[in-house]
Scaffold this motif. Structure first.
Motif, PDB file in Angstrom:
ATOM      1  N   PHE A  27       0.827  -1.204   0.000  1.00  0.00           N
ATOM      2  CA  PHE A  27       0.000   0.000   0.000  1.00  0.00           C
ATOM      3  C   PHE A  27       0.862   1.254   0.000  1.00  0.00           C
ATOM      4  CE2 PHE A  27      -2.284  -3.449   2.104  1.00  0.00           C
ATOM      5  CZ  PHE A  27      -3.400  -3.530   1.277  1.00  0.00           C
ATOM      6  N   ASP A  28       0.280   2.349  -0.508  1.00  0.00           N
ATOM      7  CA  ASP A  28       1.007   3.616  -0.574  1.00  0.00           C
ATOM      8  C   ASP A  28       1.290   4.183   0.812  1.00  0.00           C
ATOM      9  OD1 ASP A  28       0.923   3.681  -3.434  1.00  0.00           O
ATOM     10  OD2 ASP A  28      -1.163   4.358  -3.298  1.00  0.00           O
ATOM     11  N   GLU A  29       0.330   4.001   1.704  1.00  0.00           N
ATOM     12  CA  GLU A  29       0.467   4.501   3.071  1.00  0.00           C
ATOM     13  C   GLU A  29      -0.179   3.500   4.019  1.00  0.00           C
ATOM     14  OE1 GLU A  29      -1.035   8.175   5.895  1.00  0.00           O
ATOM     15  OE2 GLU A  29      -1.086   8.435   3.727  1.00  0.00           O
ATOM     16  N   VAL A  30       0.437   3.308   5.180  1.00  0.00           N
ATOM     17  CA  VAL A  30      -0.110   2.428   6.210  1.00  0.00           C
ATOM     18  C   VAL A  30      -0.221   3.230   7.510  1.00  0.00           C
ATOM     19  CG1 VAL A  30       0.233   0.323   7.570  1.00  0.00           C
ATOM     20  CG2 VAL A  30       0.943   0.380   5.157  1.00  0.00           C
ATOM     21  N   VAL A  31      -1.402   3.196   8.088  1.00  0.00           N
ATOM     22  CA  VAL A  31      -1.623   3.822   9.386  1.00  0.00           C
ATOM     23  C   VAL A  31      -1.731   2.702  10.416  1.00  0.00           C
ATOM     24  CG1 VAL A  31      -3.145   5.261  10.801  1.00  0.00           C
ATOM     25  CG2 VAL A  31      -2.890   5.740   8.339  1.00  0.00           C
ATOM     26  N   VAL A  32      -0.819   2.705  11.382  1.00  0.00           N
ATOM     27  CA  VAL A  32      -0.923   1.778  12.504  1.00  0.00           C
ATOM     28  C   VAL A  32      -1.900   2.448  13.472  1.00  0.00           C
ATOM     29  CG1 VAL A  32       0.286   0.597  14.371  1.00  0.00           C
ATOM     30  CG2 VAL A  32       1.433   0.957  12.157  1.00  0.00           C
ATOM     31  N   LEU A  33      -3.065   1.844  13.600  1.00  0.00           N
ATOM     32  CA  LEU A  33      -4.135   2.435  14.391  1.00  0.00           C
ATOM     33  C   LEU A  33      -4.180   1.781  15.766  1.00  0.00           C
ATOM     34  CD1 LEU A  33      -6.404   4.545  14.039  1.00  0.00           C
ATOM     35  CD2 LEU A  33      -7.921   2.624  13.495  1.00  0.00           C
ATOM     36  N   ASP A  45      -2.745   3.783  28.291  1.00  0.00           N
ATOM     37  CA  ASP A  45      -3.793   4.250  27.380  1.00  0.00           C
ATOM     38  C   ASP A  45      -3.288   4.237  25.941  1.00  0.00           C
ATOM     39  OD1 ASP A  45      -2.427   6.668  26.757  1.00  0.00           O
ATOM     40  OD2 ASP A  45      -3.470   7.767  28.329  1.00  0.00           O
ATOM     41  N   GLU A  46      -4.207   4.479  25.002  1.00  0.00           N
ATOM     42  CA  GLU A  46      -3.862   4.369  23.582  1.00  0.00           C
ATOM     43  C   GLU A  46      -2.812   5.382  23.136  1.00  0.00           C
ATOM     44  OE1 GLU A  46      -7.783   6.685  23.740  1.00  0.00           O
ATOM     45  OE2 GLU A  46      -6.891   4.995  24.779  1.00  0.00           O
ATOM     46  N   GLU A  47      -2.780   6.551  23.739  1.00  0.00           N
ATOM     47  CA  GLU A  47      -1.767   7.553  23.373  1.00  0.00           C
ATOM     48  C   GLU A  47      -0.364   7.080  23.766  1.00  0.00           C
ATOM     49  OE1 GLU A  47      -2.048  10.190  21.521  1.00  0.00           O
ATOM     50  OE2 GLU A  47      -4.233  10.275  21.405  1.00  0.00           O
ATOM     51  N   GLU A  48      -0.246   6.477  24.946  1.00  0.00           N
ATOM     52  CA  GLU A  48       1.059   5.954  25.382  1.00  0.00           C
ATOM     53  C   GLU A  48       1.491   4.775  24.514  1.00  0.00           C
ATOM     54  OE1 GLU A  48       1.518   6.431  30.063  1.00  0.00           O
ATOM     55  OE2 GLU A  48      -0.483   5.674  29.505  1.00  0.00           O
ATOM     56  N   ARG A  49       0.539   3.904  24.177  1.00  0.00           N
ATOM     57  CA  ARG A  49       0.872   2.777  23.307  1.00  0.00           C
ATOM     58  C   ARG A  49       1.255   3.261  21.909  1.00  0.00           C
ATOM     59  NH1 ARG A  49      -3.975  -0.117  23.079  1.00  0.00           N
ATOM     60  NH2 ARG A  49      -4.942   1.348  24.496  1.00  0.00           N
ATOM     61  N   ALA A  50       0.571   4.298  21.405  1.00  0.00           N
ATOM     62  CA  ALA A  50       0.917   4.864  20.093  1.00  0.00           C
ATOM     63  C   ALA A  50       2.339   5.434  20.118  1.00  0.00           C
ATOM     64  CB  ALA A  50      -0.089   5.946  19.698  1.00  0.00           C
ATOM     65  N   ALA A  51       2.704   6.117  21.186  1.00  0.00           N
ATOM     66  CA  ALA A  51       4.070   6.650  21.309  1.00  0.00           C
ATOM     67  C   ALA A  51       5.092   5.514  21.328  1.00  0.00           C
ATOM     68  CB  ALA A  51       4.187   7.506  22.567  1.00  0.00           C
ATOM     69  N   ALA A  52       4.758   4.413  21.990  1.00  0.00           N
ATOM     70  CA  ALA A  52       5.671   3.262  22.037  1.00  0.00           C
ATOM     71  C   ALA A  52       5.843   2.651  20.649  1.00  0.00           C
ATOM     72  CB  ALA A  52       5.146   2.213  23.022  1.00  0.00           C
ATOM     73  N   VAL A  53       4.763   2.580  19.867  1.00  0.00           N
ATOM     74  CA  VAL A  53       4.855   2.053  18.503  1.00  0.00           C
ATOM     75  C   VAL A  53       5.719   2.974  17.654  1.00  0.00           C
ATOM     76  CG1 VAL A  53       3.569   1.523  16.390  1.00  0.00           C
ATOM     77  CG2 VAL A  53       2.669   0.798  18.618  1.00  0.00           C
ATOM     78  N   ARG A  54       5.488   4.285  17.763  1.00  0.00           N
ATOM     79  CA  ARG A  54       6.300   5.250  16.996  1.00  0.00           C
ATOM     80  C   ARG A  54       7.783   5.075  17.289  1.00  0.00           C
ATOM     81  NH1 ARG A  54       2.352   8.781  18.909  1.00  0.00           N
ATOM     82  NH2 ARG A  54       0.772   9.156  17.333  1.00  0.00           N
ATOM     83  N   VAL A  64       4.599   5.126   6.757  1.00  0.00           N
ATOM     84  CA  VAL A  64       3.880   4.561   7.901  1.00  0.00           C
ATOM     85  C   VAL A  64       3.676   5.649   8.949  1.00  0.00           C
ATOM     86  CG1 VAL A  64       3.881   2.814   9.728  1.00  0.00           C
ATOM     87  CG2 VAL A  64       4.882   2.275   7.487  1.00  0.00           C
ATOM     88  N   THR A  65       2.434   5.802   9.386  1.00  0.00           N
ATOM     89  CA  THR A  65       2.122   6.731  10.471  1.00  0.00           C
ATOM     90  C   THR A  65       1.415   5.955  11.580  1.00  0.00           C
ATOM     91  OG1 THR A  65       0.027   7.341   9.426  1.00  0.00           O
ATOM     92  CG2 THR A  65       1.936   8.759   8.968  1.00  0.00           C
ATOM     93  N   VAL A  66       1.331   6.569  12.739  1.00  0.00           N
ATOM     94  CA  VAL A  66       0.688   5.945  13.896  1.00  0.00           C
ATOM     95  C   VAL A  66      -0.367   6.914  14.424  1.00  0.00           C
ATOM     96  CG1 VAL A  66       1.020   4.979  16.205  1.00  0.00           C
ATOM     97  CG2 VAL A  66       2.831   4.739  14.476  1.00  0.00           C
ATOM     98  N   ALA A  67      -1.544   6.381  14.716  1.00  0.00           N
ATOM     99  CA  ALA A  67      -2.621   7.197  15.272  1.00  0.00           C
ATOM    100  C   ALA A  67      -3.311   6.427  16.388  1.00  0.00           C
ATOM    101  CB  ALA A  67      -3.636   7.547  14.186  1.00  0.00           C
ATOM    102  N   ALA A  68      -3.767   7.151  17.396  1.00  0.00           N
ATOM    103  CA  ALA A  68      -4.574   6.564  18.463  1.00  0.00           C
ATOM    104  C   ALA A  68      -6.048   6.799  18.106  1.00  0.00           C
ATOM    105  CB  ALA A  68      -4.240   7.206  19.799  1.00  0.00           C
ATOM    106  N   TRP A  69      -6.901   5.805  18.441  1.00  0.00           N
ATOM    107  CA  TRP A  69      -8.315   5.898  18.044  1.00  0.00           C
ATOM    108  C   TRP A  69      -9.162   5.123  19.023  1.00  0.00           C
ATOM    109  CZ3 TRP A  69     -11.121   8.783  14.966  1.00  0.00           C
ATOM    110  CH2 TRP A  69     -12.365   8.349  14.528  1.00  0.00           C
ATOM    111  N   SER A  74     -13.874   1.085  11.030  1.00  0.00           N
ATOM    112  CA  SER A  74     -14.534   1.498   9.787  1.00  0.00           C
ATOM    113  C   SER A  74     -14.848   2.995   9.793  1.00  0.00           C
ATOM    114  CB  SER A  74     -15.801   0.682   9.539  1.00  0.00           C
ATOM    115  OG  SER A  74     -16.710   0.857  10.605  1.00  0.00           O
ATOM    116  N   THR A  75     -15.175   3.547  10.946  1.00  0.00           N
ATOM    117  CA  THR A  75     -15.422   4.990  11.052  1.00  0.00           C
ATOM    118  C   THR A  75     -14.133   5.761  10.786  1.00  0.00           C
ATOM    119  OG1 THR A  75     -17.188   4.613  12.654  1.00  0.00           O
ATOM    120  CG2 THR A  75     -16.255   6.833  12.565  1.00  0.00           C
ATOM    121  N   TYR A  76     -13.032   5.301  11.366  1.00  0.00           N
ATOM    122  CA  TYR A  76     -11.734   5.932  11.105  1.00  0.00           C
ATOM    123  C   TYR A  76     -11.443   5.900   9.597  1.00  0.00           C
ATOM    124  CZ  TYR A  76      -6.817   7.106  11.152  1.00  0.00           C
ATOM    125  OH  TYR A  76      -5.602   7.726  10.893  1.00  0.00           O
ATOM    126  N   CYS A  77     -11.680   4.752   8.976  1.00  0.00           N
ATOM    127  CA  CYS A  77     -11.404   4.603   7.544  1.00  0.00           C
ATOM    128  C   CYS A  77     -12.220   5.591   6.713  1.00  0.00           C
ATOM    129  CB  CYS A  77     -11.680   3.177   7.092  1.00  0.00           C
ATOM    130  SG  CYS A  77     -10.507   1.970   7.753  1.00  0.00           S
TER     131      CYS A  77
END
Length: 158
Positions: A27-33, A45-54, A64-69, A74-77
């Motif tokens: 894929f052109d872009e991948v978002v790790v959600l 929490d999800e923000e701390e886990r997102a920072a750890a993934v980054r 590749v980007t990382v976002a907390a959700w 499907s709503t994010y998509c």
């Protein structure tokens, strides 16, 4: 096409890293959600886990980007114009569960692509990493060479 790879990632494992690496070839872009899962109770929490993934993702993976959700994937998509969901599957149990989620997401307009786990990573789960500690966590931003395993053999008591 943009893809999203959702999960609780508590913690992010070598298997997760492998799925992201393979998805970025497709894929052109991948978002790790990094998502909230009401069934699971992560230690952070999800923000701390997102920072750890980054912190684990190689800096050269610019697609590749990382976002907390905290809502439905499907709503994010739909809100972020993401065309497909990527899911890693380790075994038939994962596939059964993921297939049900994929059917629901398809009915909401977002297809799912399954990427089977590499054989040497199929036994590594976030639960195993939490139980066994840092021995199974990704250690650096360096990717292994072709044929080099991402992790060593499981401990004898695994």
């Amino acid at each position: 096409m943009r893809a999203v790879y959702p999960g609780s990632f508590d913690p992010f494992t070598p298997g997760h890293l492998n799925v992201v690496n393979r998805a970025r070839d497709l894929f052109d872009e991948v978002v790790v959600l990094v998502a909230v899962n009401s069934i699971k109770h992560p230690g952070t929490d999800e923000e701390e886990r997102a920072a750890a993934v980054r912190a684990i993702l190689p800096v050269e993976w610019t697609s590749v980007t990382v976002a907390a959700w905290s809502g439905l994937t499907s709503t994010y998509c739909r809100r972020h114009e993401v065309g497909v969901i990527v899911r890693g599957v380790r075994n038939t149990t994962d596939l059964r569960t993921e297939y049900q989620l994929a059917a629901m997401n398809q009915s909401l307009g977002v297809p799912t692509v399954f990427l089977p786990a590499q054989p040497e990573l199929a036994a590594v789960s976030s639960t195993a990493v939490r139980t066994l500690g840092s021995d199974l966590r990704p250690r650096s931003r360096r990717l292994p060479d072709i044929g080099e395993p991402l992790v060593g053999p499981p401990p004898d008591d695994f």
